[in-house]
Design a protein around this motif. Structure first.
Motif, PDB file in Angstrom:
ATOM      1  N   UNK A  56      19.362  28.316  13.199  1.00 29.76           N
ATOM      2  CA  UNK A  56      20.092  27.172  12.653  1.00 29.76           C
ATOM      3  C   UNK A  56      21.594  27.440  12.657  1.00 29.76           C
ATOM      4  N   UNK A  57      21.965  28.668  12.259  1.00 25.89           N
ATOM      5  CA  UNK A  57      23.387  28.994  12.214  1.00 25.89           C
ATOM      6  C   UNK A  57      24.007  29.101  13.591  1.00 25.89           C
ATOM      7  N   UNK A  91      38.032  20.805  10.624  1.00 24.00           N
ATOM      8  CA  UNK A  91      37.139  19.647  10.634  1.00 24.00           C
ATOM      9  C   UNK A  91      35.854  19.983  11.398  1.00 24.00           C
ATOM     10  N   UNK A  92      35.975  20.675  12.542  1.00 23.76           N
ATOM     11  CA  UNK A  92      34.801  21.027  13.331  1.00 23.76           C
ATOM     12  C   UNK A  92      33.904  22.031  12.599  1.00 23.76           C
ATOM     13  N   UNK A  93      34.524  22.992  11.896  1.00 24.77           N
ATOM     14  CA  UNK A  93      33.713  23.941  11.109  1.00 24.77           C
ATOM     15  C   UNK A  93      32.957  23.192  10.013  1.00 24.77           C
ATOM     16  N   UNK A  94      33.650  22.243   9.363  1.00 28.71           N
ATOM     17  CA  UNK A  94      32.996  21.446   8.326  1.00 28.71           C
ATOM     18  C   UNK A  94      31.865  20.606   8.914  1.00 28.71           C
ATOM     19  N   UNK A  95      32.084  20.052  10.109  1.00 29.66           N
ATOM     20  CA  UNK A  95      31.040  19.296  10.793  1.00 29.66           C
ATOM     21  C   UNK A  95      29.840  20.193  11.086  1.00 29.66           C
ATOM     22  N   UNK A  96      30.126  21.407  11.581  1.00 33.63           N
ATOM     23  CA  UNK A  96      29.052  22.355  11.887  1.00 33.63           C
ATOM     24  C   UNK A  96      28.269  22.702  10.622  1.00 33.63           C
ATOM     25  N   UNK A  97      28.995  22.871   9.520  1.00 29.81           N
ATOM     26  CA  UNK A  97      28.339  23.141   8.237  1.00 29.81           C
ATOM     27  C   UNK A  97      27.447  21.974   7.844  1.00 29.81           C
ATOM     28  N   UNK A  98      27.938  20.765   8.071  1.00 26.02           N
ATOM     29  CA  UNK A  98      27.166  19.579   7.715  1.00 26.02           C
ATOM     30  C   UNK A  98      25.877  19.446   8.506  1.00 26.02           C
ATOM     31  N   UNK A  99      25.872  19.891   9.768  1.00 28.01           N
ATOM     32  CA  UNK A  99      24.668  19.735  10.589  1.00 28.01           C
ATOM     33  C   UNK A  99      23.502  20.574  10.092  1.00 28.01           C
ATOM     34  N   UNK A 100      23.792  21.620   9.304  1.00 27.59           N
ATOM     35  CA  UNK A 100      22.721  22.456   8.763  1.00 27.59           C
ATOM     36  C   UNK A 100      22.627  22.341   7.243  1.00 27.59           C
ATOM     37  N   UNK A 101      23.248  21.315   6.678  1.00 30.29           N
ATOM     38  CA  UNK A 101      23.236  21.122   5.218  1.00 30.29           C
ATOM     39  C   UNK A 101      22.074  20.229   4.801  1.00 30.29           C
TER      40      UNK A 101
END
Length: 438
Positions: free
Chosen positions: A147-148, A371-381
């Motif tokens: 996932x990560x 913003x992209x790191x936050x987006x990436x975090x959101x995809x696995x939240x």
């Protein structure tokens, strides 16, 4: 009509249509058509909307989107990715947590080859998770690393979302692709540190097992045949930008050509594979282009009604420090990621966030990386991160969503740490970019 009334009407309609399940592309189309007629003066507004969509779709900056998709589809259908995993596996030997570390290493390489996080999670999940479970790996160590590391496709060039961000925010795609490299590496290192540490503290989560010794000659042969050719493709995408030999659009073309030639060289290309790759990339490209054209027209409508300027002025009037504003915007993105997929989040928030970032004096490329790191975090939240449901689809039978949620949490913590590092030390992003584009 006051700007805030227009903003509530436009955004409310957008979220309502998404909530009832209308596809993103058609959601933007409906809101744009009705908004153009209502705000732009009837039929003249409709004609203006058509002109805007035509101009946005004819932009040369959209070329990398389609070409990066071609790369990913060829890589997937030709089976080059599976061979790459096998070659990497030969080097890990009997290392503790070797399969989890293999997931991270494979995630980084697939990210550099496909730029597609969902495809990376699907490929790694279907190929590694069954083997991990057969070897006695616990769910946190079989599902979490995939996932990560699957989400690293957002943070390693070529990143489809990075290209989309550059188009929507009207930022340099080349600068964004260079700027995300170090943060992506930092995230991969954090994942590896967690895996090694967790295996040392709790060996039962990744039991050691006998591994057949692989002769050095076989390792070198696998590296030469399966890994080195892939490094050539990475150079064709990223290296030519570093050396100043190509623009992002040209590098995307060279990468797609390199992937095709590699598949041919390894005798993994035939008419059926070629057709599947082209049709798959065409289907996704059409969908993305519809979304992009609708998002750009949506951005112009917000600007025309005065909603963008009004919202920026209202936010600045609160008197919060610029740093706090950045943090609040990133938290908003992560929270939206719990219920929405990355593309709608990007298209809805960027038209509002980028003007604020520019107004308070921060570098928009630095914010784009955050913003992209936050987006990436959101995809696995949890509960509705897109990668979570992809993993559910490829995980072994009987895997529950709560198990997937728990496996994702440690890697979400790693994402947040990476976000804080880049937030506190902007030089990680701005240094390489300044060196490349001085």
């Amino acid at each position: 009509m006051e700007w805030w009334e227009a903003f509530i009407l436009i955004m409310g309609s957008l979220f309502l249509l998404m909530f009832i399940g209308m596809p993103v592309a058609f959601t933007f189309l409906v809101v744009n058509v009705v908004g153009a007629y209502f705000f732009f003066g009837g039929m003249p507004g409709m004609f203006q909307l058509v002109i805007q969509i035509s101009e946005s779709l004819s932009s040369f900056t959209l070329v990398p989107v389609a070409l990066f998709l071609v790369m990913g589809e060829i890589m997937f259908h030709s089976g080059i990715g599976v061979n790459l995993l096998d070659a990497l596996d030969k080097w890990f030997g009997s290392l503790k947590g070797r399969l989890a570390l293999l997931a991270v290493g494979g995630g980084v390489l697939f990210a550099a080859l496909t730029g597609n996080s969902m495809g990376s999670v699907a490929l790694l999940g279907s190929s590694l998770v069954p083997e991990m479970e057969k070897r006695g790996y616990g769910k946190p160590m079989s599902l979490g690393p995939i996932l990560g590391s699957g989400g690293l496709a957002i943070m390693v060039p070529p990143s489809g979302l990075a290209v989309l961000l550059g188009v929507v925010a009207e930022l340099s795609i080349g600068k964004i692709l260079i700027a995300i490299i170090l943060p992506g590496i930092i995230m991969a290192i954090l994942y590896a540190i967690y895996i090694v540490g967790r295996c040392a503290i709790d060996p039962k989560v990744a039991p050691a097992f006998a591994v057949k010794a692989v002769p050095l000659s076989e390792k070198l042969h696998a590296t030469v045949v399966h890994i080195l050719p892939v490094s050539f493709i990475i150079f064709m995408v990223v290296g030519v930008i570093f050396l100043g030999l190509a623009t992002p659009s040209e590098s995307a073309a060279s990468g797609a050509l390199g992937t095709f030639l590699l598949a041919c060289f390894q005798r993994r290309m035939n008419w059926d594979i070629f057709k599947k790759a082209m049709v798959g990339s065409l289907e996704i490209s059409v969908m993305l282009l519809m979304i992009i054209s609708g998002a750009l027209a949506f951005t112009q409508m917000l600007a025309f009604t005065g909603a963008t300027v009004g919202l920026v002025n209202m936010v600045l009037s609160f008197g919060a420090s610029p740093f706090i504003l950045i943090v609040l915007m990133l938290i908003t993105v992560i929270m939206l990621g719990m219920v929405m997929s990355p593309v709608p989040i990007m298209l809805v928030t960027l038209p509002v966030f980028i003007p604020i970032v520019e107004q308070i004096g921060f570098d928009p490329i630095w914010f784009a990386v955050l913003f992209l790191i936050a987006i990436e975090t959101g995809t696995t939240s949890p509960p509705f991160g897109a990668s979570l449901f992809v993993m559910k689809g490829v995980a072994p039978k009987g895997t529950t969503m709560p198990e997937i949620y728990r496996a994702a949490i440690p890697f979400l913590v790693c994402d947040v740490i990476a976000l804080m590092i880049v937030l506190i030390f902007p030089i990680i992003v701005l240094g390489p970019m300044a060196w490349m584009f001085q």
